[in-house]
Motif scaffolding. Sequence first.
Motif, PDB file in Angstrom:
ATOM      1  N   LEU A   1      -6.320  -7.031   3.911  1.00 45.01           N
ATOM      2  CA  LEU A   1      -6.289  -5.567   3.996  1.00 45.01           C
ATOM      3  C   LEU A   1      -7.705  -5.037   4.109  1.00 45.01           C
ATOM      4  CD1 LEU A   1      -4.757  -2.867   3.810  1.00 45.01           C
ATOM      5  CD2 LEU A   1      -4.964  -3.040   1.317  1.00 45.01           C
ATOM      6  N   GLN A   2      -8.019  -4.439   5.245  1.00 46.22           N
ATOM      7  CA  GLN A   2      -9.360  -3.901   5.497  1.00 46.22           C
ATOM      8  C   GLN A   2      -9.531  -2.487   4.948  1.00 46.22           C
ATOM      9  OE1 GLN A   2     -11.724  -5.678   6.897  1.00 46.22           O
ATOM     10  NE2 GLN A   2     -10.955  -6.967   8.534  1.00 46.22           N
ATOM     11  N   HIS A   3      -8.464  -1.704   5.056  1.00 43.72           N
ATOM     12  CA  HIS A   3      -8.567  -0.278   4.691  1.00 43.72           C
ATOM     13  C   HIS A   3      -7.167   0.293   4.645  1.00 43.72           C
ATOM     14  CE1 HIS A   3      -9.905   3.940   4.770  1.00 43.72           C
ATOM     15  NE2 HIS A   3      -8.983   4.136   5.705  1.00 43.72           N
ATOM     16  N   TRP A   4      -6.951   1.275   3.767  1.00 42.90           N
ATOM     17  CA  TRP A   4      -5.683   2.003   3.820  1.00 42.90           C
ATOM     18  C   TRP A   4      -5.854   3.408   3.261  1.00 42.90           C
ATOM     19  CZ3 TRP A   4      -2.471   4.027  -0.043  1.00 42.90           C
ATOM     20  CH2 TRP A   4      -2.799   3.686  -1.366  1.00 42.90           C
ATOM     21  N   GLU A   5      -4.935   4.269   3.641  1.00 44.92           N
ATOM     22  CA  GLU A   5      -4.949   5.648   3.153  1.00 44.92           C
ATOM     23  C   GLU A   5      -3.561   6.257   3.288  1.00 44.92           C
ATOM     24  OE1 GLU A   5      -6.898   8.727   5.436  1.00 44.92           O
ATOM     25  OE2 GLU A   5      -6.784   7.539   7.284  1.00 44.92           O
TER      26      GLU A   5
ATOM     27  N   ILE B   1       0.861  -1.175   0.000  1.00 44.06           N
ATOM     28  CA  ILE B   1       0.000   0.000   0.000  1.00 44.06           C
ATOM     29  C   ILE B   1       0.901   1.229   0.000  1.00 44.06           C
ATOM     30  CG2 ILE B   1      -1.944  -1.125   1.138  1.00 44.06           C
ATOM     31  CD1 ILE B   1      -1.052   0.219   3.765  1.00 44.06           C
TER      32      ILE B   1
ATOM     33  N   GLY C   1      -2.463   1.525   7.235  1.00 46.12           N
ATOM     34  CA  GLY C   1      -3.212   0.360   6.803  1.00 46.12           C
ATOM     35  C   GLY C   1      -3.801  -0.402   7.980  1.00 46.12           C
ATOM     36  N   VAL C   2      -4.966  -0.997   7.768  1.00 51.26           N
ATOM     37  CA  VAL C   2      -5.600  -1.864   8.757  1.00 51.26           C
ATOM     38  C   VAL C   2      -5.581  -3.281   8.189  1.00 51.26           C
ATOM     39  CG1 VAL C   2      -7.688  -2.355  10.087  1.00 51.26           C
ATOM     40  CG2 VAL C   2      -7.070   0.020   9.564  1.00 51.26           C
TER      41      VAL C   2
ATOM     42  N   TYR D   1      -8.299   6.169  14.580  1.00 56.31           N
ATOM     43  CA  TYR D   1      -8.523   4.772  14.207  1.00 56.31           C
ATOM     44  C   TYR D   1      -8.910   3.927  15.413  1.00 56.31           C
ATOM     45  CZ  TYR D   1      -7.140   4.874   9.300  1.00 56.31           C
ATOM     46  OH  TYR D   1      -7.107   5.107   7.948  1.00 56.31           O
TER      47      TYR D   1
ATOM     48  N   GLU E   1     -14.210   3.283  13.373  1.00 54.23           N
ATOM     49  CA  GLU E   1     -14.842   2.094  12.811  1.00 54.23           C
ATOM     50  C   GLU E   1     -14.104   0.808  13.139  1.00 54.23           C
ATOM     51  OE1 GLU E   1     -15.755   0.277   8.327  1.00 54.23           O
ATOM     52  OE2 GLU E   1     -15.025   2.347   8.584  1.00 54.23           O
ATOM     53  N   PHE E   2     -12.781   0.854  13.149  1.00 50.50           N
ATOM     54  CA  PHE E   2     -11.988  -0.354  13.370  1.00 50.50           C
ATOM     55  C   PHE E   2     -11.511  -0.502  14.817  1.00 50.50           C
ATOM     56  CE2 PHE E   2     -11.396   0.963   8.940  1.00 50.50           C
ATOM     57  CZ  PHE E   2     -11.853  -0.169   8.281  1.00 50.50           C
TER      58      PHE E   2
ATOM     59  N   THR F   1      -6.130  -8.008  14.397  1.00 47.82           N
ATOM     60  CA  THR F   1      -6.090  -6.880  13.475  1.00 47.82           C
ATOM     61  C   THR F   1      -5.028  -5.895  13.918  1.00 47.82           C
ATOM     62  OG1 THR F   1      -8.411  -7.099  12.845  1.00 47.82           O
ATOM     63  CG2 THR F   1      -7.401  -4.942  12.518  1.00 47.82           C
TER      64      THR F   1
END
Length: 292
Positions: A109-113, A84, A139-140, A179, A183-184, A149
């Motif tokens: 990979l749940q989410h990244w930015e 990522i 990244g999550v 974070y 949500e996570f 996680t």
Amino acid sequence: MKSTPKLPVRILTHNIRYATGSPFKGEVPWTKRRQLLLNELEYHTRYMNETFICLQEVLHNQLEDIRAGLNPSHGILSPKWAYIGVGRDDGHKAGEYSPIFYQPSIWNLQHWETVWLSKTPNVPSKSWDAASIRIVTIGVFTHRESGNTVLALNTHLDDQGSKSRLEAARIILSKISEYQQGEFGGLISGTFLSGDLNSQEEQEAYSELTTTGKLLDTYKSVPAMRRYGHHNTFTGFGYGKAPPKRIDFILLAPEGNQSWRVDGYSVVPNRFDDEVYNSDHCAVIADLMLVG
């Protein structure tokens, strides 16, 4: 926080030195350093699938070289290693990346930015006294087998702007809090921040990140007699005026029901008998265990 089985995790962080067309004295071109760096990454991840490889100063051509080198017998559609991250200059391919490499068969990979460390964190930008645009990659990742996680952050702070390093550290702490409470938050078992902070222990970014129990330095979590390798992480190429120093870190955030246990810490040599520096920084490796 969700209580899940114990999980060993290895984190490797390395500023690999961007592929410059004007090498310093003592520096060889990327084409000659490339395989040495790949050998390092392969060796330290060969039997440790739960490794995160966190790199800094990576130009797009270097990113492609590393991705290809880590996936010699895998296709693009099903690589052993994925990453990522984006180029910091335009949010796509321009400028340096701070990528996080991981194995998709091991981590979901749940989410990244990517967040820009500036007053306008959602667009490519720099603020305060920063000489360059700076980013943090977030990244999550959920471990497919254990269900743990991990919130992973990788960054490279400015080498000249003290104010920008301090403000960047505050943005990073704010993102971690966001974070962990968002949500996570109910899923996250462990959080780490890796990278080249361009800040020594007595300086602004390190102090901001680690004071009052905010983040824990893996170096300090291992007794001196059990650490392996060097102390300093920046070496230069042997001819620079800047003295060696410890500016590359792996920091951990305290969690709720689970926590990190640091089982090992090392600073790996960046030059061997061939006298070639694979970078002007050494890789830092921490072996961790997520425990309930």
